[in-house]
Write an enzyme that holds these catalytic residues in place. Structure first.
Site, mmCIF file in Angstrom:
data_model
loop_
_atom_site.group_PDB
_atom_site.id
_atom_site.type_symbol
_atom_site.label_atom_id
_atom_site.label_comp_id
_atom_site.label_asym_id
_atom_site.label_seq_id
_atom_site.Cartn_x
_atom_site.Cartn_y
_atom_site.Cartn_z
ATOM 1 N N ALA A 120 41.281 37.647 35.491
ATOM 2 C CA ALA A 120 40.765 36.393 34.952
ATOM 3 C C ALA A 120 40.170 35.606 36.115
ATOM 4 C CB ALA A 120 41.883 35.613 34.278
ATOM 5 N N GLY B 153 43.948 40.440 34.522
ATOM 6 C CA GLY B 153 43.323 40.439 33.204
ATOM 7 C C GLY B 153 42.398 41.632 32.985
ATOM 8 N N GLU C 190 44.581 44.302 31.902
ATOM 9 C CA GLU C 190 44.976 43.965 30.526
ATOM 10 C C GLU C 190 43.872 44.296 29.518
ATOM 11 O OE1 GLU C 190 46.220 39.897 31.835
ATOM 12 O OE2 GLU C 190 48.015 40.354 30.672
ATOM 13 N N GLU D 115 49.305 39.270 39.508
ATOM 14 C CA GLU D 115 49.477 37.850 39.167
ATOM 15 C C GLU D 115 50.543 37.160 40.005
ATOM 16 O OE1 GLU D 115 49.040 40.253 36.936
ATOM 17 O OE2 GLU D 115 47.650 39.587 35.391
HETATM 18 C C1 HXC Z 1 37.377 34.829 40.549
HETATM 19 C C2 HXC Z 1 36.974 36.585 41.958
HETATM 20 C C3 HXC Z 1 38.065 37.308 41.418
HETATM 21 C C4 HXC Z 1 38.804 36.686 40.356
HETATM 22 C C5 HXC Z 1 37.172 38.490 42.971
HETATM 23 N N1 HXC Z 1 36.474 37.360 42.899
HETATM 24 N N2 HXC Z 1 38.174 38.483 42.072
HETATM 25 N N3 HXC Z 1 36.648 35.366 41.523
HETATM 26 N N4 HXC Z 1 38.418 35.464 39.960
HETATM 27 N N5 HXC Z 1 39.822 37.301 39.736
HETATM 28 C C6 HXC Z 1 35.313 36.980 43.738
HETATM 29 C C7 HXC Z 1 35.709 36.643 45.157
HETATM 30 O O1 HXC Z 1 36.189 35.317 45.226
HETATM 31 C C8 HXC Z 1 34.397 36.843 45.899
HETATM 32 O O2 HXC Z 1 33.578 35.723 45.663
HETATM 33 C C9 HXC Z 1 33.783 38.024 45.154
HETATM 34 O O3 HXC Z 1 34.425 38.086 43.863
HETATM 35 C C10 HXC Z 1 34.023 39.348 45.857
HETATM 36 O O4 HXC Z 1 35.413 39.490 46.085
HETATM 37 P P1 HXC Z 1 36.045 39.839 47.518
HETATM 38 O O5 HXC Z 1 37.443 39.347 47.501
HETATM 39 O O6 HXC Z 1 35.157 39.322 48.605
HETATM 40 O O7 HXC Z 1 35.967 41.405 47.508
HETATM 41 P P2 HXC Z 1 36.930 42.450 48.273
HETATM 42 O O8 HXC Z 1 37.211 41.958 49.658
HETATM 43 O O9 HXC Z 1 36.298 43.783 48.072
HETATM 44 O O10 HXC Z 1 38.315 42.384 47.483
HETATM 45 C C11 HXC Z 1 38.384 42.841 46.160
HETATM 46 C C12 HXC Z 1 39.690 42.398 45.487
HETATM 47 C C13 HXC Z 1 39.857 40.875 45.646
HETATM 48 C C14 HXC Z 1 40.895 43.127 46.149
HETATM 49 C C15 HXC Z 1 39.616 42.818 44.030
HETATM 50 O O11 HXC Z 1 38.656 40.240 45.227
HETATM 51 C C16 HXC Z 1 40.990 40.300 44.855
HETATM 52 O O12 HXC Z 1 42.151 40.430 45.234
HETATM 53 N N6 HXC Z 1 40.655 39.600 43.736
HETATM 54 C C17 HXC Z 1 41.642 38.909 42.948
HETATM 55 C C18 HXC Z 1 42.420 39.882 42.113
HETATM 56 C C19 HXC Z 1 43.484 39.167 41.281
HETATM 57 O O13 HXC Z 1 44.357 38.492 41.827
HETATM 58 N N7 HXC Z 1 43.389 39.307 39.948
HETATM 59 C C20 HXC Z 1 44.346 38.679 39.035
HETATM 60 C C21 HXC Z 1 43.878 37.320 38.637
HETATM 61 S S1 HXC Z 1 45.077 36.500 37.600
HETATM 62 P P3 HXC Z 1 32.691 35.069 46.848
HETATM 63 O O14 HXC Z 1 32.066 33.879 46.189
HETATM 64 O O15 HXC Z 1 33.634 34.747 47.952
HETATM 65 O O16 HXC Z 1 31.700 36.162 47.196
HETATM 66 C C22 HXC Z 1 44.792 37.142 36.078
HETATM 67 C C23 HXC Z 1 45.620 36.535 34.996
HETATM 68 C C24 HXC Z 1 45.196 36.981 33.621
HETATM 69 O O17 HXC Z 1 44.016 38.017 35.878
HETATM 70 C C25 HXC Z 1 45.768 36.123 32.515
HETATM 71 C C26 HXC Z 1 45.051 34.848 32.282
HETATM 72 C C27 HXC Z 1 45.549 34.080 31.112
#
Ligand code: HXC
Length: 257
Positions: free
Chosen positions: A65, A110, A113, A133
């Site tokens: 998400a 997400g 999911e 998460e």
């Molecule tokens: C918003 C995101 C994002 C996310 C990546 N980006 N994941 N933006 N939400 N979930 C953005 C980054 O901020 C970055 O933007 C660009 O995408 C590229 O990501 P990088 O981090 O630079 O890439 P990389 O170094 O290759 O790392 C990849 C990654 C990492 C390991 C996947 O991006 C990461 O850990 N993302 C978050 C994963 C996460 O925690 N997901 C769970 C979210 S909670 P910029 O602008 O800097 O280029 C969830 C809850 C669901 O999903 C339920 C909700 C109700």
């Protein structure tokens, strides 16, 4: 509806839906859910679509998400964002057509999911799965706490949910999280082949398998068996006669619509 995030192409009875927000690794925001809520019934109603494939553009399937959207949320907004996504993903399960996740890269939070709400998952060897998460001080909100234990067992599910570890495609295969792993270039061709195979089967049988299995897993064994018998019987007023006659006459079946 004007779709900005979801790109859809339809060929040979298969709709391929690509989540296309690669600059944010296809993170799921409100616009994504608005588009999905319009697209699911649209594809559900199209006679030329028998099976759906969901994939992601670029190096991610979906990286979760949208954290940038969630960071500002209040308690009530968080609950609503979760409830909305749960309903959207549930509508994939309720769709009478099979939905295949073709996981091309990161399927995190997400994104994992979303893949879990599909009927099964084919992964690129480069795919990575995880429920990170707890790294963010939250928990899954699109039903991973419910679907993951049902799919891969409580121990595997809690391992992923509690450690936030990212696992590769082979490990996901071992856990039963994905059903097949292929080389990256082979992902969409493999998913399409599988979709075409399903599309060639009796459409009423396919629809009933999905419905009965999905309803059955949410109920008890006896109630699920009752659903199965009822559906089995109903097919004798449908395509069963043609399917069985075709076998006995040593010819391919000619299914109705
Ligand atoms: C918003 C995101 C994002 C996310 C990546 N980006 N994941 N933006 N939400 N979930 C953005 C980054 O901020 C970055 O933007 C660009 O995408 C590229 O990501 P990088 O981090 O630079 O890439 P990389 O170094 O290759 O790392 C990849 C990654 C990492 C390991 C996947 O991006 C990461 O850990 N993302 C978050 C994963 C996460 O925690 N997901 C769970 C979210 S909670 P910029 O602008 O800097 O280029 C969830 C809850 C669901 O999903 C339920 C909700 C109700």
């Amino acid at each position: 509806m004007d779709y900005q995030i979801l790109k859809t192409s339809v060929a040979d009875g298969i709709a391929t839906v690509t989540v296309s927000r690669p600059q944010a690794l296809n993170a799921l925001n409100s616009d994504f859910f608005r588009e999905m809520d319009a697209l699911i019934p649209e594809l559900g109603g199209r006679d030329d679509v028998k099976v759906l494939i969901i994939t992601g553009e670029g190096k991610a399937f979906v990286a979760g998400a949208d954290i940038a959207e969630m960071v500002r949320m209040t308690r009530a907004q968080g609950q609503e964002f979760s409830r909305w996504g749960q309903q959207t993903f549930r509508s994939l399960e309720l769709l009478p057509k099979p939905v295949i996740a073709a996981v091309n890269g990161f399927a995190l939070g997400g994104g994992c999911e979303l893949a879990l709400a599909c009927d099964f998952r084919i992964a690129s060897s480069k795919a990575k799965f995880g429920q990170p998460e707890v790294n963010l001080g939250v928990i899954p909100g699109y039903a991973a706490t419910q679907r993951l234990p049902r799919l891969i067992g409580l121990g595997n599910a809690l391992y992923l949910l509690l450690t936030a570890e990212l696992i590769g495609a082979e490990e996901a295969l071992r856990m039963g999280l994905v059903q097949k792993v292929v080389e990256p270039d082979a992902l969409l061709p493999a998913a399409s082949e599988i979709a075409k195979t399903i599309a060639s089967k009796g459409p009423q049988a396919v629809q009933n398998v999905k419905r009965v299995a999905r309803q059955g897993i949410l109920t008890d064994f006896a109630a699920g068996c009752a659903l199965e018998s009822e559906a089995f019987g109903s097919l004798f007023e449908g395509e069963a006669a043609e399917g069985m006659r075709a076998f006995l006459e040593k010819r391919p079946p000619k299914w109705g619509g």
